[in-house]
Design a protein around this motif. Structure first.
Motif, short mmCIF file in Angstrom:
data_model
loop_
_atom_site.label_atom_id
_atom_site.label_comp_id
_atom_site.label_asym_id
_atom_site.label_seq_id
_atom_site.Cartn_x
_atom_site.Cartn_y
_atom_site.Cartn_z
N MET A 1 0.83 -1.22 0.00
CA MET A 1 0.00 0.00 0.00
C MET A 1 0.86 1.25 0.00
SD MET A 1 -1.28 -0.41 3.95
CE MET A 1 -0.18 -1.05 5.20
N ALA A 2 0.24 2.36 -0.34
CA ALA A 2 0.98 3.62 -0.47
C ALA A 2 1.48 4.11 0.87
CB ALA A 2 0.09 4.68 -1.10
N THR A 3 0.74 3.77 1.91
CA THR A 3 1.08 4.29 3.23
C THR A 3 2.43 3.78 3.73
OG1 THR A 3 -1.27 4.10 3.64
CG2 THR A 3 0.11 4.71 5.49
N ALA A 4 2.76 2.57 3.37
CA ALA A 4 3.99 1.95 3.88
C ALA A 4 5.22 2.80 3.58
CB ALA A 4 4.15 0.56 3.30
N SER A 5 5.37 3.19 2.33
CA SER A 5 6.54 3.99 1.98
C SER A 5 6.47 5.37 2.60
CB SER A 5 6.67 4.09 0.46
OG SER A 5 5.56 4.77 -0.08
N THR A 6 5.26 5.89 2.70
CA THR A 6 5.09 7.22 3.30
C THR A 6 5.50 7.22 4.76
OG1 THR A 6 3.18 7.55 1.87
CG2 THR A 6 3.47 9.11 3.67
N THR A 7 5.00 6.25 5.50
CA THR A 7 5.34 6.20 6.92
C THR A 7 6.83 5.98 7.11
OG1 THR A 7 4.71 3.87 6.90
CG2 THR A 7 3.11 5.41 7.80
N GLN A 8 7.38 5.13 6.25
CA GLN A 8 8.81 4.85 6.35
C GLN A 8 9.62 6.13 6.15
OE1 GLN A 8 10.09 1.56 3.97
NE2 GLN A 8 11.85 1.27 5.32
N ARG A 9 9.20 6.91 5.20
CA ARG A 9 9.90 8.16 4.90
C ARG A 9 9.73 9.18 6.05
NH1 ARG A 9 7.69 12.37 2.60
NH2 ARG A 9 5.95 11.15 1.78
N LEU A 10 8.51 9.26 6.56
CA LEU A 10 8.23 10.27 7.57
C LEU A 10 8.73 9.90 8.96
CD1 LEU A 10 4.59 11.30 6.57
CD2 LEU A 10 6.69 12.62 6.26
N PHE A 11 8.75 8.61 9.23
CA PHE A 11 9.11 8.18 10.58
C PHE A 11 10.33 7.28 10.60
CE2 PHE A 11 4.52 9.00 10.37
CZ PHE A 11 4.43 10.05 11.26
N GLN A 12 11.37 7.76 9.94
CA GLN A 12 12.61 6.99 9.83
C GLN A 12 13.20 6.63 11.18
OE1 GLN A 12 15.25 9.37 7.49
NE2 GLN A 12 13.97 9.29 5.65
N GLN A 13 12.92 7.49 12.16
CA GLN A 13 13.55 7.28 13.46
C GLN A 13 12.97 6.09 14.21
OE1 GLN A 13 11.29 9.53 12.70
NE2 GLN A 13 10.44 10.59 14.49
N PHE A 14 11.83 5.56 13.75
CA PHE A 14 11.22 4.43 14.43
C PHE A 14 12.01 3.15 14.19
CE2 PHE A 14 6.56 6.16 14.48
CZ PHE A 14 6.97 7.17 15.32
N GLU A 15 12.08 2.31 15.22
CA GLU A 15 12.70 1.01 15.03
C GLU A 15 11.88 0.23 14.00
OE1 GLU A 15 11.70 1.27 18.76
OE2 GLU A 15 13.59 0.85 19.80
N PRO A 16 12.53 -0.61 13.21
CA PRO A 16 11.82 -1.36 12.15
C PRO A 16 10.58 -2.07 12.67
CG PRO A 16 14.17 -1.71 11.99
CD PRO A 16 13.96 -0.89 13.23
N GLU A 17 10.71 -2.66 13.84
CA GLU A 17 9.58 -3.41 14.39
C GLU A 17 8.42 -2.48 14.70
OE1 GLU A 17 10.75 -5.89 17.71
OE2 GLU A 17 8.66 -5.95 18.38
N LEU A 18 8.73 -1.33 15.27
CA LEU A 18 7.70 -0.34 15.60
C LEU A 18 7.05 0.18 14.33
CD1 LEU A 18 6.16 1.64 17.42
CD2 LEU A 18 8.18 3.10 17.41
#
Lengths: 213, 213
Positions: free
Chosen positions: B1-18
């Motif tokens: 989904m489109a959200t996945a890449s968006t969240t990844q970009r916006l919330f890079q500081q989150f641990e992968p699991e989070l």
DNA sequence: ACCCTCCTGTGATGCTTATCACGCCCAAAG
DNA sequence: CTTTGGGCGTGATAAGCATCACAGGAGGGT
């Protein structure tokens, strides 16, 4: 030590284990009335929990104008100190003891550790933020919408509550500074309040008679 | 989904699991421009992370006066939603989409869980508070110390930055409401700004030319 | 006693902003 | 076309407050 019972009374919501740690590692620091706990630009290395007294938290700009933010009382904590401490930033605010005050300083490293370990600490931090935020919004409301006479009343009420006293030993000049006004204006407004029977004016002191309006 | 890449970009500081959890449980909600995300008194049941668009957060009092607090942008979160959600309180604020906006709603139960589990989430919450606090203080400064002409400039700059556009399609009446002033006064100040070459006035729209002063 | 400083009271004046009272333009609806 | 309503421009007026100018009183130091 005297602090143990005090912390226990003020921070009942802490888990026993956390409470014990707080008592162990917390550094008690005392400040005289009028003394500054923190000044603009100063580095913060610990979170501050208030044990006794009252702390005025405010901002000051380049030209010496100040904005009152809120007062801190026993059992409360400084939100600014928490975030700034957590991120090793310098504060943009000033904190000043209004009366003789005692605080407990918690080293920054432990803040993070505790947040992950103790639910009650995390809740405390959140609640601290929430309350300070609310208070700041209240201040904002007053500055944005209220006229000076209402703000003066608000100032008096705040001090009455914070200091638990009907006598405010502050010069009109200082009150004016806090409300971003001028001594003359405060003088005139105080006279009106005195005429209406809300306050009684003494030398270097305002006695609050009745602020119900 | 489109959200996945968006969240990844916006919330890079989150641990992968989070990050993965955020993507799994976060509920995407879309709002049209001018739509309200939240109104005074409304119960809050989730924390709000902004994915796209701009959200204006403000307060409104009994008489319909409003106080601007701050704008939220992608990658940011609403501090109010966090604490209120955490403590099941109703909000004392309003939030309105300035343009078409997309947010991620995180159920309140997870907030607490994550805070104890993921350091990056706890840090994010703290950072959110710190930033909102700073912004609120900035707003406070302006209201307390600046004259209306400076506050108008500030308003224009904010919109320019938030909307990434030099065209503000807002009536003078609305600008006046936001600055707690009146249409006539804004009209006169805008005229001055136009004369100085800072803006160009069009029908129902203000074009920002140059706000450097 | 005297000076000096801090606090206070009060009138005069002017700036900023709010409010009232219009009239104008434009667009959408009848 | 005419009506209606919303957005805008502008003068007049007034409220709220800041600022200036000055005077008096109270207390501390020498």
């Amino acid at each position: 030590m005297a602090t143990a019972s005090t912390t226990q009374r003020l921070f009942q919501q802490f888990e026993p284990e956390l409470l014990k740690k707080v008592q162990q590692v917390g550094l008690v620091r005392k400040f005289k009335a009028e003394e500054y706990l923190m000044q603009t630009g100063q580095q913060i290395r610990s979170a501050v929990l208030v044990l006794d007294g009252v702390i005025k938290v405010f901002r000051e700009d380049d030209e010496g104008n100040e904005v009152f933010m809120y007062n801190l009382h026993p059992g409360e904590a400084c939100a600014i100190s928490m975030t700034c401490a957590a991120r090793q930033l310098s504060s943009q605010i000033m904190a000043k003891a209004l009366v003789d005050t005692e605080v407990l300083a918690i080293p920054v490293e432990l803040m993070d550790e505790w947040a992950l370990k103790y639910r009650s600490w995390y809740q405390f931090v959140l609640e601290t933020y929430r309350s300070r935020f609310e208070e700041l919004l209240d201040t904002l409301d007053h500055i944005a919408f209220r006229n000076l006479d209402e703000r003066l009343l608000w100032y008096l009420k705040q001090h009455q509550k914070s200091l638990k006293s009907n006598f405010i030993k502050t010069s009109f000049t200082d009150i004016a500074l806090e409300l971003n006004s001028s001594r003359e204006v405060i003088s005139r407004l105080m006279k009106k309040l005195a005429e209406k029977g809300h306050v009684k004016l003494h030398k270097n002191e305002v006695e609050i008679l009745n602020l119900k309006m």
